[in-house]
Motif scaffolding. Structure first.
Motif, PDB file in Angstrom:
ATOM      1  N   GLY A   1       0.792  -1.227   0.000  1.00  0.00           N
ATOM      2  CA  GLY A   1       0.000   0.000   0.000  1.00  0.00           C
ATOM      3  C   GLY A   1       0.822   1.273   0.000  1.00  0.00           C
ATOM      4  N   ILE A   2       2.071   1.196  -0.448  1.00  0.00           N
ATOM      5  CA  ILE A   2       2.933   2.379  -0.553  1.00  0.00           C
ATOM      6  C   ILE A   2       3.351   2.511  -2.006  1.00  0.00           C
ATOM      7  N   ARG A   3       3.189   3.717  -2.567  1.00  0.00           N
ATOM      8  CA  ARG A   3       3.607   3.897  -3.949  1.00  0.00           C
ATOM      9  C   ARG A   3       4.249   5.257  -4.139  1.00  0.00           C
ATOM     10  N   PHE A   4       5.099   5.345  -5.152  1.00  0.00           N
ATOM     11  CA  PHE A   4       5.772   6.586  -5.495  1.00  0.00           C
ATOM     12  C   PHE A   4       4.960   7.308  -6.560  1.00  0.00           C
ATOM     13  N   VAL A   5       4.881   8.632  -6.440  1.00  0.00           N
ATOM     14  CA  VAL A   5       4.130   9.439  -7.390  1.00  0.00           C
ATOM     15  C   VAL A   5       5.057  10.494  -7.994  1.00  0.00           C
ATOM     16  N   ALA A   6       4.663  11.001  -9.165  1.00  0.00           N
ATOM     17  CA  ALA A   6       5.476  11.980  -9.873  1.00  0.00           C
ATOM     18  C   ALA A   6       5.229  13.410  -9.414  1.00  0.00           C
ATOM     19  N   SER A   7       4.095  13.678  -8.826  1.00  0.00           N
ATOM     20  CA  SER A   7       3.754  15.044  -8.446  1.00  0.00           C
ATOM     21  C   SER A   7       3.698  15.196  -6.928  1.00  0.00           C
ATOM     22  N   PRO A   8       4.287  16.252  -6.396  1.00  0.00           N
ATOM     23  CA  PRO A   8       4.169  16.470  -4.949  1.00  0.00           C
ATOM     24  C   PRO A   8       2.736  16.787  -4.530  1.00  0.00           C
ATOM     25  N   ARG A   9       1.894  17.195  -5.459  1.00  0.00           N
ATOM     26  CA  ARG A   9       0.499  17.504  -5.134  1.00  0.00           C
ATOM     27  C   ARG A   9      -0.303  16.246  -4.785  1.00  0.00           C
ATOM     28  N   HIS A  10       0.231  15.091  -5.165  1.00  0.00           N
ATOM     29  CA  HIS A  10      -0.437  13.824  -4.863  1.00  0.00           C
ATOM     30  C   HIS A  10       0.249  13.074  -3.730  1.00  0.00           C
ATOM     31  N   ALA A  11       1.262  13.673  -3.122  1.00  0.00           N
ATOM     32  CA  ALA A  11       2.101  12.969  -2.150  1.00  0.00           C
ATOM     33  C   ALA A  11       1.672  13.252  -0.713  1.00  0.00           C
ATOM     34  N   ASP A  12       1.881  12.244   0.130  1.00  0.00           N
ATOM     35  CA  ASP A  12       1.693  12.382   1.577  1.00  0.00           C
ATOM     36  C   ASP A  12       3.030  12.593   2.267  1.00  0.00           C
ATOM     37  N   LEU A  13       4.113  12.144   1.611  1.00  0.00           N
ATOM     38  CA  LEU A  13       5.429  12.129   2.236  1.00  0.00           C
ATOM     39  C   LEU A  13       6.479  12.494   1.204  1.00  0.00           C
ATOM     40  N   LEU A  14       7.459  13.299   1.599  1.00  0.00           N
ATOM     41  CA  LEU A  14       8.609  13.600   0.746  1.00  0.00           C
ATOM     42  C   LEU A  14       9.797  12.794   1.252  1.00  0.00           C
ATOM     43  N   LEU A  15      10.460  12.098   0.356  1.00  0.00           N
ATOM     44  CA  LEU A  15      11.645  11.318   0.665  1.00  0.00           C
ATOM     45  C   LEU A  15      12.802  12.034  -0.020  1.00  0.00           C
ATOM     46  N   VAL A  16      13.643  12.721   0.752  1.00  0.00           N
ATOM     47  CA  VAL A  16      14.673  13.585   0.188  1.00  0.00           C
ATOM     48  C   VAL A  16      16.052  12.993   0.430  1.00  0.00           C
ATOM     49  N   THR A  17      16.863  12.953  -0.626  1.00  0.00           N
ATOM     50  CA  THR A  17      18.217  12.406  -0.532  1.00  0.00           C
ATOM     51  C   THR A  17      19.235  13.475  -0.902  1.00  0.00           C
ATOM     52  N   GLY A  18      20.417  13.336  -0.352  1.00  0.00           N
ATOM     53  CA  GLY A  18      21.537  14.186  -0.718  1.00  0.00           C
ATOM     54  C   GLY A  18      21.620  15.478   0.054  1.00  0.00           C
ATOM     55  N   PRO A  19      22.809  16.094   0.022  1.00  0.00           N
ATOM     56  CA  PRO A  19      22.914  17.436   0.566  1.00  0.00           C
ATOM     57  C   PRO A  19      22.217  18.362  -0.419  1.00  0.00           C
ATOM     58  N   VAL A  20      21.521  19.353   0.050  1.00  0.00           N
ATOM     59  CA  VAL A  20      20.762  20.226  -0.848  1.00  0.00           C
ATOM     60  C   VAL A  20      21.731  21.172  -1.550  1.00  0.00           C
ATOM     61  N   SER A  21      21.882  20.988  -2.859  1.00  0.00           N
ATOM     62  CA  SER A  21      22.747  21.893  -3.606  1.00  0.00           C
ATOM     63  C   SER A  21      22.058  23.238  -3.738  1.00  0.00           C
TER      64      SER A  21
END
Length: 169
Positions: A74-94
């Motif tokens: 029941g977990i899926r990745f979406v292309a738009s942040p408008r459809h997201a419940d959670l942000l998964l962020v990687t890396g140092p923010v350039s």
């Protein structure tokens, strides 16, 4: 060469044992029940690479393989942040991704969660903050959960996602 072969022979297989089918089914059912209890529907994730080396992305992609089977839980990745419940962020923010990450965060509907993945996302890692990097994700947007490691194992990323989902709001 002989010393390398000897080390291989004495170490043996260094991988995690395969779970049984019953264990996988029980974990998937438990995971799905926890997500539905909190959200009332499937969890949708928008993954953002804010400047990583792609090591964490490889581990995140492993979450979609048949071994971990996130979609089945029941977990899926979406292309738009408008459809997201959670942000998964990687890396140092350039510096070049700072505004894009802030806009992605702003576009994600409430109640939103943010998970910083990897040492770079958690504390800047080997890159830290510099003229080209803002450093850790928390320097740009609020972070709910951090998942340390370089890169963290897929199961640790999954645990971080579950911690974020079960946080009270």
């Amino acid at each position: 060469m002989l010393s390398i072969l000897k080390r291989i022979a004495t170490t043996g297989i260094v991988s995690e044992p395969l779970p049984t089918l019953a264990d996988l089914k029980a974990e998937a059912d438990d995971l799905q029940a926890r997500i539905f209890a909190v959200l009332g529907r499937a969890l949708t994730i928008r993954q953002v690479d804010a400047g990583s080396c792609n090591g964490c992305e490889l581990e995140i992609h492993a979450l979609n393989n048949p071994y971990y089977n996130l979609e089945g839980a029941g977990i899926r990745f979406v292309a738009s942040p408008r459809h997201a419940d959670l942000l998964l962020v990687t890396g140092p923010v350039s510096k070049h991704m700072e505004i894009a990450l802030q806009r992605t965060y702003d576009a994600t509907p409430e109640p939103k969660r943010v998970v910083a993945v990897g040492d770079c996302g958690c504390d800047g890692g080997i890159f830290g903050a510099s003229y080209a990097s803002c450093g850790r994700v928390a320097n740009v947007i609020p972070v709910d959960v951090t998942v340390p490691g370089c890169p963290p194992a897929p199961v640790e990323i999954l645990r971080g996602i579950l911690r974020a989902v079960t946080l009270p709001r």
